[in-house]
Write a protein that holds these residues in place. Sequence first.
Motif, PDB file in Angstrom:
ATOM      1  N   GLN B 158      -0.330  -0.849  -1.067  1.00 34.75           N
ATOM      2  CA  GLN B 158       0.443  -1.021   0.159  1.00 34.75           C
ATOM      3  C   GLN B 158       1.877  -1.466  -0.187  1.00 34.75           C
ATOM      4  N   GLN B 162       5.464   0.483   0.523  1.00 34.56           N
ATOM      5  CA  GLN B 162       6.543  -0.143   1.284  1.00 34.56           C
ATOM      6  C   GLN B 162       7.830  -0.220   0.473  1.00 34.56           C
ATOM      7  N   THR B 163       7.687  -0.455  -0.818  1.00 34.37           N
ATOM      8  CA  THR B 163       8.891  -0.563  -1.637  1.00 34.37           C
ATOM      9  C   THR B 163       9.563   0.790  -1.825  1.00 34.37           C
ATOM     10  N   LYS B 166      11.203   1.961   1.369  1.00 34.80           N
ATOM     11  CA  LYS B 166      11.968   0.958   2.117  1.00 34.80           C
ATOM     12  C   LYS B 166      13.165   1.541   2.858  1.00 34.80           C
ATOM     13  N   VAL B 173       2.876   0.776   7.173  1.00 36.07           N
ATOM     14  CA  VAL B 173       1.768   0.884   6.233  1.00 36.07           C
ATOM     15  C   VAL B 173       0.796  -0.251   6.516  1.00 36.07           C
TER      16      VAL B 173
END
Lengths: 535, 477
Positions: B158, B162-163, B166, B173
């Motif tokens: 997750q 997200q990274t 971004k 997510v």
Amino acid sequence: MTGSSPSRGQSYHWATTSPQRTVLEEILSDDRNSEARHRFLLEAAKREHERVREEAERVYREQLQKEERQRLLDARRKEEERIRLEEELAADRARLNALKAKKIEIPPPLPEPEPSAPPTVNGKASAPALSEKPAPVQSNGATAKSVPASKPSAPPIPSPPQSQAPATALNKAPEPEKPANSVLSVNGLVNRTSRVAGATPDAGTSLPVPQQPIQARPDRYAEIHKNLKMLRKFMADQAKTNPALKGRMGDMRREIRKSVGQLTVTQGVAGVNKVQQQNIFKLLREALSNQVQSQLMDPSNFVLEPRNPVEGAAHNEPALPSIFLYLINIFAKAAISQFINESGARPETADPVGVCVVATLSEPDFLWRGVSLIDILLAKFRIVCPVLFGYRGNEKTEQGRQRLGWWKDSGRWVPEQQHMDRMTGLGAGFAAISLRNFAMSKKTNPYPPREYWAAMARIVNTPAAEISNTQCVVLKAMVEGYEQKFIEFYGTAAVEALRTALIEFPARAPQKSAAVNSLEVLARSLKRDTGLVLG
Amino acid sequence: MADLASRISKPSDAPADDGAAPAPAAADGNGAEKPVDEGTNSGLVETSYDVEVKLSDLQADQDSPLYSVSSFEELGLPKPINDGLLAMNFKKPSKIQERALPLMISNPPTNMIAQSQSGTGKTAAFVLTVLSRVDLTKPTQPQALLLAPSRELARQIQGVIQTIGKFCENLIVEAAIPGSISRETGVKGSVVVGTPGTVMDLIRRRQFDVSQLKILVIDEADNMLDQQGMGDQCVRVKGLLPRTVQILLFSATFPDKVMNFARKYAPNANEIKLRHQELTVKGISQMYMDCPDESQKYDILCKLYGLMTIGSSVIFVKTRESATEIQRRMEADGHKVSALHGAHEGQNRDALLDDFRSGRSKVLITTNVLARGIDVSSVSMVINYDIPMKGFGDKEPDMETYLHRIGRTGRFGRVGVSISFVYDRKSFEALSQIANYYDIDLVQLSPDDWDMTEKKVQEVIKSSRARPDYAPNPLGN
């Protein structure tokens, strides 16, 4: 009122009757209506009345005093706030002036920048300081004659093209000092005063001297680096004939390495790394005491400039135990190695190591003739990350790579990713060492923030054709996570420098490689995550 | 001015220093740079400067798992995704990414079974595929489902999504792990990462609308499909999804018996496979410590931390009791330690692992729960305090687990060290079998003379880096 006079009945009882007498008895007594008794009661009532009034007056007076005190306090606070605001305003204005002045000055001079110049300007008022700045710088440069490293450093902020690099460099390096000056004149903010304070004493004593050479003869670092290798051999030889030394040296070395490796990110919590820090101090003190009888050695081999004894210094002697110098060397090596191996993967791990390095190398016991032995660490930095010191090169050529500090293993260049990892770790490590705040410390900052500014200037002033990915990677690592500290030290000038580094510099790069693009992406990340708008 | 400028821009012998002060600085510069510049560079600066680096030196081995030539841009990823990669210091795709991505993101969607060594970018490969398939104009409509064997791994994936995502607007997510999805709202994200049991529950309770799922990813697929309970759950989950869903199976290991099942699970899949001799990452220096007896293992363990520069480290042990004891000893020695094993509850485990991820603790002591997948890039040493065993009464060495354990270091071509402790005949023989199976040369270390051992370790690290087939690459995550 009734509440405040509970004593009435009691005093009467006390005066006239025994406590045991009941109320009924009193009512029924003979002299109940006598004049004497009446008078007595009047008298008692009067006394009680007075008592109550006095009490009330006392409370009233106290209250007045309290209010007065509060008023004074508020007034003082207000006044302090006003002064603070004014100071800030003055500082900002000074900085603004500085910026304006700088921009105008860019074109003319071709002299060599001299970071040490700024301190001398300290006393000046902000505005004049600005204009003056270039002058001292130039003169300095002239005296210094060869100012090689500085040459690469060019105008930080200026949008001017590459060609003027050297000239502007001047402006750039000194610039950091400007805010400080201005603030100083206003009797400034703790922050800056302290920093300036750090610099000023240096100016008076020995710092300016070493400073100059940094710029003038960068290869002194290479010499120191060589001398350190000799030192290692020297220690190994000593160990062969000195069992006490042999028995202890390896353990001390491993203890230092372990302690540096144990440092963890603090995230603002104090004292997290105290045990490790104290362990390192303990080992270095043990080495200084030289119980293992290592031979003495002249520390001049490991510093930029010859030093003379300084009054009040803990160690003025011409030689120190070699085991101590060796352990400082090991400590520096451990820090660099931690930057390369750990911070390359996770740049945020550099910070605690930087704190530990600076705390250790500024410790009065470990200074030699009043000045830090940080040159030992810098010599290593100069070898492993030359772009911080103004060196440039083309990554596609053998010589270029060599100049950029691209490592070789068994005769082959290490892979690109490994090189870039190293550079990331070292860039972050450099920032972690050079952006420390000594405002609250009695110790002298061994590597003040102006060095950070100068290193950044040397990179961003690279002529467009010579910009390398290595520089971009180092620059990004220097900035990422340190933008706040940088701005705390240099205010608007820092913002301007960041704009140069993250917007103008990548825009000038002829090839938009991933490394170049990642600078622009960092600018966007800053905007997104912190609201700092550079573009 | 012109004169000076020209001198500056010329990248001649001395780096930058000769421009302003030609005479002295140039001399100094040469001193420092003798090896390269002297012979070639003294005369014709420009020509000598054109000596190109021999790229074959760097990339001689095209089969290296990290070798690659193309760029992410060439893969045609959208700009926000590319920016996310740059922000993470990703610069070039790894081998698995370069090979698998074009197959996975092409249309019509095709299934994939992909095997690649630990730390070579599998996670990023499937995350990029997921991001390229999600329609961000429907941010709360589940479109991609990723399954992992543990809550830690699910949370890690997750985080990676997200990274990398971004800069993707409206990307939501969600982690479908115990305790993280609200019963009121159900699943409201375009990408869902979870463990099979929780995902099953959510779908059954109609809190997870799978009608528009386009892609199903199973990480550590051999482990997921092989385990009794989890394998069944994976099958059932798949049965509930649209028939058109694209299935991606990833792992560093795919034992033969699982492979057959995997092919049924993901029919007509493209396959990227490795032979087991190719499985170990060359950048990891594998050593073993010959301990005189079991009781001395603690002290020897503490000594290891002085031998080399260590970032973070992971210590694998067999029992919770020894985990606790090692923690006590190491904390007394100044280390900051997280001990994580099955005895801890979910949230508590999250917190302990977060400490380790964030660097608040740098030593992780764990049982097998974390052998797989966990990626902390600064882990530079893995210790097998006990050799991994499997079967009744621990009678045979556990080859896969050994590989996954040591794969916690040497991420993305970085230098890593693994040290396995042996102290009796059984542990020695188990380790020998592992070494034979993977064809690795284990270097012996001895606790008798630490000066000597330190020297040896340094040499081993150096030589493993210099090994010709060790070719790390630009991926760092």
